[in-house]
Scaffold this active site. Sequence first.
Site, short mmCIF file in Angstrom:
data_model
loop_
_atom_site.label_atom_id
_atom_site.label_comp_id
_atom_site.label_asym_id
_atom_site.label_seq_id
_atom_site.Cartn_x
_atom_site.Cartn_y
_atom_site.Cartn_z
N LYS A 76 -0.83 -12.12 14.94
CA LYS A 76 -0.23 -10.81 14.65
C LYS A 76 -1.26 -9.68 14.78
CE LYS A 76 1.01 -12.25 10.55
NZ LYS A 76 0.55 -13.64 10.66
N ARG A 119 7.21 -11.11 3.53
CA ARG A 119 6.94 -12.54 3.51
C ARG A 119 7.93 -13.28 2.63
NH1 ARG A 119 1.20 -11.66 4.47
NH2 ARG A 119 0.10 -13.46 5.25
N ARG A 166 -11.83 -17.98 13.11
CA ARG A 166 -11.63 -16.52 13.19
C ARG A 166 -12.83 -15.79 12.60
NH1 ARG A 166 -6.15 -13.91 10.98
NH2 ARG A 166 -6.64 -15.03 9.06
N ARG A 203 -13.27 -14.28 6.73
CA ARG A 203 -12.48 -14.03 5.53
C ARG A 203 -12.61 -15.22 4.57
NH1 ARG A 203 -6.61 -12.14 7.65
NH2 ARG A 203 -6.05 -13.35 5.82
N ARG A 249 -2.49 -21.83 2.20
CA ARG A 249 -1.85 -20.62 2.75
C ARG A 249 -0.81 -20.98 3.79
NH1 ARG A 249 -5.98 -17.61 5.68
NH2 ARG A 249 -4.50 -16.02 6.27
#
Length: 217
Positions: A13, A88, A127, A161, A172
Amino acid sequence: MNLILMGLPGAGKGTQAEKIVVKYPIAHISTGDMFRAAMANGTELGKQAKSYMDQGQLVPDEVTEGLVKERLQEPDTESGYMLDGFPRTIAQAEALTDITAELNKPLDAVINIDVDPKILADRLSARYICKTCGATYNKLYHNPKVEGTCDRCGGHEFFQRDDDKPETVQNRLQVNIEMNTPLLDFYADRKLLYTVNGDQDIDAVFAEIEKILAAMA
Ligand code: ADP
Ligand code: AMP
């Protein structure tokens, strides 16, 4: 043009949002980025969000909805907005319907970036993000053109992160997989849903999104 970008954590996203705003002058609203900024600034909101984010859990709906409602009243949303990471839950989706009706900024489309969850944990663990501008990179799939220098701002510092660390990633993903299906049904019922294949290279995903947006403009 008023959009929602949907997809599980790691679907792409943020990556696609960066490309969309280069072409279309709309406000990119990432609730995750807003919570991370609030945490970094030590605000009351950041303190509230931290305990949930640290465990890979969702921040309570009332908190998140209030944040989005305020953000959608900022002047940069007049030319359009793109929500990333919100809604969400069905409660958030219903709240968004009310908020956008009240502000007279109705949704035009929901773009779902579809990726097999099995590959997302690996993507998330790889990431990394530019400390200066927030641009997103990936050790395996998408490094800056010049090693160690952000393509977008020239920054040299990057971070991972906390919630991309292996102990949080699985939780998650699980939390989000369970919540995603009813949301997709919610927007399919309202004839707003467009799904793109997110399991191809970044430019190919963008080409699919561009086609949808071009048909709407
Ligand atoms: P989201 O915002 O949906 O959580 P990101 O845009 O941050 O996802 O992407 C998650 C990670 O996967 C990032 O490291 C990003 O560079 C990488 N990525 C994004 N799109 C792709 C893709 N199509 N193929 C491979 N890696 C991707
Ligand atoms: P993201 O950057 O979208 O992956 O979000 C990171 C974290 O922020 C999530 O795991 C949640 O803890 C929190 N968060 C972001 N968006 C929402 C939302 N719409 N509702 C609840 N929590 C959220």
